[in-house]
Design a protein around this motif. Sequence first.
Motif, PDB file in Angstrom:
ATOM      1  N   PHE A 144       0.900  -1.356   0.015  1.00 54.90           N
ATOM      2  CA  PHE A 144       0.317   0.144  -0.159  1.00 54.90           C
ATOM      3  C   PHE A 144       0.783   1.193   0.055  1.00 54.90           C
ATOM      4  N   ALA A 190       8.055   3.246   1.958  1.00 52.98           N
ATOM      5  CA  ALA A 190       8.489   3.097   3.952  1.00 52.98           C
ATOM      6  C   ALA A 190       8.999   2.494   4.423  1.00 52.98           C
ATOM      7  N   LEU A 191       7.960   1.162   4.071  1.00 51.45           N
ATOM      8  CA  LEU A 191       7.762   0.367   4.619  1.00 51.45           C
ATOM      9  C   LEU A 191       8.306  -1.234   3.933  1.00 51.45           C
ATOM     10  N   CYS A 204       9.158   8.313   5.560  1.00 55.35           N
ATOM     11  CA  CYS A 204       7.074   7.921   5.930  1.00 55.35           C
ATOM     12  C   CYS A 204       6.434   9.597   5.881  1.00 55.35           C
ATOM     13  N   HIS A 205       5.233   9.682   5.007  1.00 58.59           N
ATOM     14  CA  HIS A 205       4.536  10.667   5.007  1.00 58.59           C
ATOM     15  C   HIS A 205       3.376  11.158   5.475  1.00 58.59           C
ATOM     16  N   CYS A 249       0.624   9.753   6.261  1.00 62.38           N
ATOM     17  CA  CYS A 249      -0.534   9.556   5.331  1.00 62.38           C
ATOM     18  C   CYS A 249      -1.171   8.894   6.500  1.00 62.38           C
ATOM     19  N   CYS A 260      -1.342   2.603   6.469  1.00 62.90           N
ATOM     20  CA  CYS A 260      -1.028   1.520   6.441  1.00 62.90           C
ATOM     21  C   CYS A 260      -2.120   1.073   8.082  1.00 62.90           C
TER      22      CYS A 260
HETATM   23  S1  SF4 Z   1       1.766   6.725   7.300  1.00 65.92           S
HETATM   24 FE1  SF4 Z   1       1.414   6.538   4.964  1.00 65.92          FE
HETATM   25  S2  SF4 Z   1       3.617   6.901   4.414  1.00 65.92           S
HETATM   26 FE2  SF4 Z   1       3.664   6.468   6.344  1.00 65.92          FE
HETATM   27  S3  SF4 Z   1       4.672   3.850   5.946  1.00 65.92           S
HETATM   28 FE3  SF4 Z   1       2.415   4.133   6.676  1.00 65.92          FE
HETATM   29  S4  SF4 Z   1       1.936   3.786   4.433  1.00 65.92           S
HETATM   30 FE4  SF4 Z   1       3.712   4.485   4.316  1.00 65.92          FE
END
Ligand code: SF4
Lengths: 119, 287
Positions: free
Chosen positions: B75, B80-81, B94-95, B97, B100
């Motif tokens: 996803f 970032a994962l 990581c942005h 969002c 996850c």
């Molecule tokens: S919060 Fe969003 S950007 Fe950060 S690791 Fe989870 S899916 Fe990725």
Amino acid sequence: MKIAIPVDNKSKDTDVCVSFGRAPFFLIYDSESEEGQFLPNDAAKMTGGAGVKAAQIVVDSGAKILLTPRCGKNAADVISAADISIYKTIHKTAMENITAFLADELDTLDEIHAGFHGA
Amino acid sequence: MNIAILSGKGGTGKTLLAVNLAAVANGASYIDCDVEEPNGHLFFKPDSLEVDTVTVKIPQVNDDLCDGCLKCVEFCRFNALAYSNKLMIFDDICHSCGGCVLLCPQKALTEKDKAIGEIRTGKSKDVDVVTGIMNSGVASGVPIIDELQKHIREKSKDGKHVFIDCPPGSSCVVMDSIKNADYCILVAEPSIFGVHNLEMVHELVELFEKDYGVVLNKVQTGENPSEDYCLANDINILGSIPFDPELGLLNSNGKIAARENTEYNKFFSALLDAVLKEARVETTINP
Ligand code: SF4
Ligand code: SF4
């Protein structure tokens, strides 16, 4: 044993790609069957996190060895967590490096660059 | 009136202009949105600083709950994962969002706060100085600039002028910075590169349908490709800052020319009048 290498194209005599995260393909070479398979690197065109994504592709391929000219820190973390060893390429083409690795001529990659976003 | 000062790259005189306009505007606010390299405070040297930390939410994993389904890895469009024997989270990519965390079928992911920078507010004579500072290695300055927007809305409430020193370029942090701007000033240098940089920000303000004008910096006699660009594109030139070693020296010593030198005080006051006149006309024609 499977060996992964970032490469420029899908031909048998392809060169090693100078970038790990931005390589268009990974060659996954099986040293037992002496057969290779090319995996496309979806991360090549991504703006951020290409190194992490590319490392995930290598991990998922089941490779135990990675031959690469360089590797960012984030990517190296993912690779090492899967117990994959990283060796530094010294020749131009992928096959030359595989032959050199199997002849025990390659050193492990020690300099891991911090890199912008680890790509 | 909220006035944003932009340029296509750093070092064109964007901060010089923003600082000097704020200094002559009688009780204005100066907001530094150039969070990667905020310089305005080096000129204002504000006192009675108040510091607020800016945090974002990043995921953390409970390894006992994670079954390695990879849904979150697939996803995350920022990559970032990764899953390599266990889930790995790269904070710096990581942005925030939050996707996850919502998505994980095992509820293995939760959010935690991560400091990404701070906002410093202080006073320099009659100017309120607000500076956004981003920690190094942080993925995006947008959350800090969003926080700065609150200050911009707050400061402009009582009809005072707010000068917004934007990050260089035309990326999303710049778009975010001009969100609350009533008028934009584009600063341009007289060179071919200057024109290229001007074009970038020109496109941006056109895209966002902002009212704008250009201030030419480091102007000498002779060719000025940026001026030609303005004339060819029917862009209003608000004023020209001459190439002057004295101004350069004051500036490189962290001095505010309008506070040190009466000539420059007059110069920037006149420039401010020109800007405000233009901005008012523009905003009444295109409310
Ligand atoms: S919060 Fe969003 S950007 Fe950060 S690791 Fe989870 S899916 Fe990725
Ligand atoms: S979605 Fe949840 S369970 Fe699946 S890999 Fe991610 S953290 Fe683990």
